[in-house]
Design a protein around this motif. Structure first.
Motif, PDB file in Angstrom:
ATOM      1  N   ARG A 210       0.830  -1.208   0.000  1.00  0.00           N
ATOM      2  CA  ARG A 210       0.000   0.000   0.000  1.00  0.00           C
ATOM      3  C   ARG A 210       0.858   1.250   0.000  1.00  0.00           C
ATOM      4  O   ARG A 210       0.498   2.270  -0.618  1.00  0.00           O
ATOM      5  CB  ARG A 210      -0.929  -0.006   1.212  1.00  0.00           C
ATOM      6  N   LEU A 211       2.012   1.201   0.680  1.00  0.00           N
ATOM      7  CA  LEU A 211       2.915   2.352   0.679  1.00  0.00           C
ATOM      8  C   LEU A 211       3.470   2.622  -0.715  1.00  0.00           C
ATOM      9  O   LEU A 211       3.612   3.775  -1.136  1.00  0.00           O
ATOM     10  CB  LEU A 211       4.071   2.126   1.668  1.00  0.00           C
ATOM     11  N   LYS A 212       3.794   1.564  -1.443  1.00  0.00           N
ATOM     12  CA  LYS A 212       4.321   1.735  -2.796  1.00  0.00           C
ATOM     13  C   LYS A 212       3.275   2.377  -3.704  1.00  0.00           C
ATOM     14  O   LYS A 212       3.585   3.268  -4.494  1.00  0.00           O
ATOM     15  CB  LYS A 212       4.761   0.389  -3.358  1.00  0.00           C
ATOM     16  N   VAL A 213       2.028   1.939  -3.553  1.00  0.00           N
ATOM     17  CA  VAL A 213       0.948   2.518  -4.368  1.00  0.00           C
ATOM     18  C   VAL A 213       0.763   3.987  -3.997  1.00  0.00           C
ATOM     19  O   VAL A 213       0.604   4.856  -4.871  1.00  0.00           O
ATOM     20  CB  VAL A 213      -0.355   1.727  -4.162  1.00  0.00           C
ATOM     21  N   TRP A 214       0.783   4.275  -2.672  1.00  0.00           N
ATOM     22  CA  TRP A 214       0.624   5.667  -2.224  1.00  0.00           C
ATOM     23  C   TRP A 214       1.754   6.531  -2.758  1.00  0.00           C
ATOM     24  O   TRP A 214       1.519   7.669  -3.190  1.00  0.00           O
ATOM     25  CB  TRP A 214       0.614   5.725  -0.698  1.00  0.00           C
ATOM     26  N   TRP A 215       2.982   6.032  -2.753  1.00  0.00           N
ATOM     27  CA  TRP A 215       4.121   6.822  -3.216  1.00  0.00           C
ATOM     28  C   TRP A 215       3.954   7.214  -4.687  1.00  0.00           C
ATOM     29  O   TRP A 215       4.217   8.352  -5.072  1.00  0.00           O
ATOM     30  CB  TRP A 215       5.403   6.019  -3.014  1.00  0.00           C
TER      31      TRP A 215
ATOM     32  N   GLU B  17      -2.138  12.641  -7.026  1.00  0.00           N
ATOM     33  CA  GLU B  17      -3.464  12.099  -6.755  1.00  0.00           C
ATOM     34  C   GLU B  17      -3.754  11.974  -5.257  1.00  0.00           C
ATOM     35  O   GLU B  17      -4.909  11.919  -4.855  1.00  0.00           O
ATOM     36  CB  GLU B  17      -3.609  10.721  -7.424  1.00  0.00           C
ATOM     37  N   GLU B  18      -2.724  11.893  -4.419  1.00  0.00           N
ATOM     38  CA  GLU B  18      -2.908  11.782  -2.980  1.00  0.00           C
ATOM     39  C   GLU B  18      -1.869  12.641  -2.273  1.00  0.00           C
ATOM     40  O   GLU B  18      -0.794  12.929  -2.813  1.00  0.00           O
ATOM     41  CB  GLU B  18      -2.785  10.323  -2.516  1.00  0.00           C
ATOM     42  N   GLY B  19      -2.202  13.044  -1.039  1.00  0.00           N
ATOM     43  CA  GLY B  19      -1.286  13.837  -0.239  1.00  0.00           C
ATOM     44  C   GLY B  19      -0.759  13.030   0.938  1.00  0.00           C
ATOM     45  O   GLY B  19      -0.859  11.805   0.974  1.00  0.00           O
ATOM     46  N   TYR B  20      -0.208  13.743   1.929  1.00  0.00           N
ATOM     47  CA  TYR B  20       0.342  13.058   3.090  1.00  0.00           C
ATOM     48  C   TYR B  20      -0.760  12.496   3.986  1.00  0.00           C
ATOM     49  O   TYR B  20      -0.577  11.464   4.615  1.00  0.00           O
ATOM     50  CB  TYR B  20       1.242  14.005   3.884  1.00  0.00           C
ATOM     51  N   PHE B  21      -1.898  13.195   4.059  1.00  0.00           N
ATOM     52  CA  PHE B  21      -3.008  12.685   4.866  1.00  0.00           C
ATOM     53  C   PHE B  21      -3.804  11.685   4.018  1.00  0.00           C
ATOM     54  O   PHE B  21      -4.885  11.969   3.515  1.00  0.00           O
ATOM     55  CB  PHE B  21      -3.912  13.830   5.337  1.00  0.00           C
ATOM     56  N   SER B  22      -3.225  10.522   3.868  1.00  0.00           N
ATOM     57  CA  SER B  22      -3.825   9.466   3.056  1.00  0.00           C
ATOM     58  C   SER B  22      -3.987   8.209   3.891  1.00  0.00           C
ATOM     59  O   SER B  22      -3.208   7.961   4.818  1.00  0.00           O
ATOM     60  CB  SER B  22      -2.937   9.170   1.843  1.00  0.00           C
TER      61      SER B  22
ATOM     62  N   THR C   1      11.615   5.314   2.411  1.00  0.00           N
ATOM     63  CA  THR C   1      11.484   5.734   1.015  1.00  0.00           C
ATOM     64  C   THR C   1      12.329   4.859   0.103  1.00  0.00           C
ATOM     65  O   THR C   1      11.894   4.455  -0.985  1.00  0.00           O
ATOM     66  CB  THR C   1      11.900   7.206   0.869  1.00  0.00           C
ATOM     67  N   GLY C   2      13.542   4.553   0.562  1.00  0.00           N
ATOM     68  CA  GLY C   2      14.400   3.676  -0.235  1.00  0.00           C
ATOM     69  C   GLY C   2      13.800   2.301  -0.423  1.00  0.00           C
ATOM     70  O   GLY C   2      13.927   1.695  -1.505  1.00  0.00           O
ATOM     71  N   ARG C   3      13.120   1.799   0.598  1.00  0.00           N
ATOM     72  CA  ARG C   3      12.498   0.470   0.497  1.00  0.00           C
ATOM     73  C   ARG C   3      11.320   0.466  -0.476  1.00  0.00           C
ATOM     74  O   ARG C   3      11.171  -0.452  -1.281  1.00  0.00           O
ATOM     75  CB  ARG C   3      12.024   0.027   1.878  1.00  0.00           C
ATOM     76  N   ILE C   4      10.467   1.472  -0.377  1.00  0.00           N
ATOM     77  CA  ILE C   4       9.244   1.438  -1.186  1.00  0.00           C
ATOM     78  C   ILE C   4       9.488   1.900  -2.621  1.00  0.00           C
ATOM     79  O   ILE C   4       8.627   1.699  -3.493  1.00  0.00           O
ATOM     80  CB  ILE C   4       8.121   2.289  -0.552  1.00  0.00           C
ATOM     81  N   THR C   5      10.643   2.530  -2.890  1.00  0.00           N
ATOM     82  CA  THR C   5      10.950   2.925  -4.269  1.00  0.00           C
ATOM     83  C   THR C   5      11.907   1.957  -4.933  1.00  0.00           C
ATOM     84  O   THR C   5      12.260   2.144  -6.106  1.00  0.00           O
ATOM     85  CB  THR C   5      11.583   4.333  -4.286  1.00  0.00           C
ATOM     86  N   ARG C   6      12.328   0.920  -4.205  1.00  0.00           N
ATOM     87  CA  ARG C   6      13.251  -0.065  -4.773  1.00  0.00           C
ATOM     88  C   ARG C   6      12.511  -0.916  -5.814  1.00  0.00           C
ATOM     89  O   ARG C   6      11.391  -1.369  -5.571  1.00  0.00           O
ATOM     90  CB  ARG C   6      13.798  -0.963  -3.662  1.00  0.00           C
TER      91      ARG C   6
END
Length: 374
Positions: free
Chosen positions: A197-202, A209-214, A359-364
């Motif tokens: 879900r974090l990867k999709v949010w990123w 399409e989404e902000g920090y309050f997601s 961030t490094g994990r979810i953008t890998r």
């Protein structure tokens, strides 16, 4: 037996109603807890819920006597012997004296509604998919618990002079901030997000399409929202009672400092758990909580050893590494403001490091993220 003892139908009917409501509440709590356990029945878990409910009876003669209404015992005692000395002090609700017989059903219904919401949200979900509350609901739950705190704070036991069973306003404010520290950790656990879900949010955040309050984003903005609401409620309580207790008696600046320190450490700990949750280790939350427990245990040992030769050195270590020293006496805290500042600087640096690591994990790329489970 009750009829033979001379008690009327009203007392007997209310007793059965209270016991039935308490049994339903315990069952709901057991069902919520059992969702996280692999092979534990609801009945077995419900028994564990009875212990804290029984301990709440000890609050009957404290400035928070209304909180004891979550235990059915005060209400039952009030039905059968209204002059019982153990419940001679009537509870208050928003400053108004009330009855345990009325307060207990109200509290069971309101708290039970939150448990029903948690159950309905997570029916038929796998254990890994369970999220007790949405993030806005989690903020609402934090506000609800703060409302309960001030609703049950008995103004008759608030005074500017220390005395037996009397709570000074600044101590009440510190207690509220301390409880909110634990609440921040609890809400942080509830709002953790899975790796997917974090990867999709990123991706959606970069697409605008989404902000920090997601609902799928990182938990830190929500913790700040909960802490802000908690402090605003303290200010509102102090302002509402300024006709009885001067505003300066609440030490609002000290309370802001205490909550700020607790928030920073809560952000660090929750982000560490979030980092564990995006790694490939097995049972990441369990291991993350164990690591945090080991950290605080080790720090306590080091501070205790340092305290043998220097109390100031022990307090300095606590200020740098834990949030607890902020509750030391104001005179002690002022002497070691450097330690508190250094501690906040270190924790903010750790927060930045954790955010970059997450961030490094979810953008890998998926191919690079195939690491063996830890």
């Amino acid at each position: 037996a009750g009829a033979l003892g001379g008690y009327g139908p009203r007392v007997l009917i209310l007793t059965y109603v209270l016991l039935l409501m308490a049994a339903l509440f315990v069952s709901l709590a057991g069902m919520v807890l059992s969702m996280f356990l692999e092979k534990s029945g609801t009945a077995a878990v419900s028994i564990l819920v009875l212990f804290p409910m029984g301990w709440l009876f000890a609050l009957v003669n404290t400035p928070f006597s209304g909180m004891s209404a979550l235990s059915v015992l005060p209400a039952v005692f009030a039905l059968y012997d209204p002059k019982d000395p153990s419940i001679s002090h009537s509870p208050t609700l928003f400053g108004m004296p009330t009855s345990y017989v009325l307060l207990t059903p109200l509290l069971l219904v309101v708290c039970g509604a939150w448990l029903v919401l948690m159950l309905v949200r997570n029916l038929k979900l796998e254990r890994e998919q369970i999220r007790l509350l949405s993030r806005w609901q989690a903020v609402g739950f934090g506000a609800f618990l703060n409302v309960l705190f001030y609703a049950f704070l008995d103004p008759r036991k608030l005074a500017s002079q220390e005395d037996y069973n009397i709570l000074m306003p600044h101590n009440a404010a510190s207690l509220a901030m301390g409880l909110n520290g634990f609440l921040l950790l609890l809400i942080g656990l509830v709002t953790l997000t899975s790796h997917e879900r974090l990867k999709v949010w990123w991706r959606k955040r970069h697409a605008g399409e989404e902000g920090y309050f997601s609902e799928s984003g990182l938990p830190w903005p929500w913790l700040i929202a909960v802490a802000s609401a908690a402090y605003l409620m303290l200010v509102a309580e102090a302002a509402g009672m300024r006709g009885v207790i001067p505003l300066d008696q609440w030490h609002l600046k000290t309370a802001a400092l205490q909550l700020g320190v607790l928030l920073v450490f809560a952000l660090r700990d929750v982000l560490f758990l979030q980092y564990c949750n995006v790694t490939s280790m097995k049972r990441p939350l369990v291991k993350g909580v164990l690591y945090l427990g080991l950290y605080y245990f080790a720090v306590s040992i080091i501070a205790a050893v340092a305290g043998v030769s220097s109390e100031t050195g022990s307090l300095f270590i606590f200020q740098v590494t834990t949030p607890f020293a902020v509750f030391a006496s104001e005179a002690s805290a002022q002497k070691l403001s450097l330690g508190l500042g250094l501690g906040m600087g270190l924790q903010l640096a750790f927060i930045v490091i954790l955010l970059r690591a997450i961030t490094g994990r979810i953008t890998r790329p998926a191919s690079a993220g195939a690491a063996p489970p830890g």
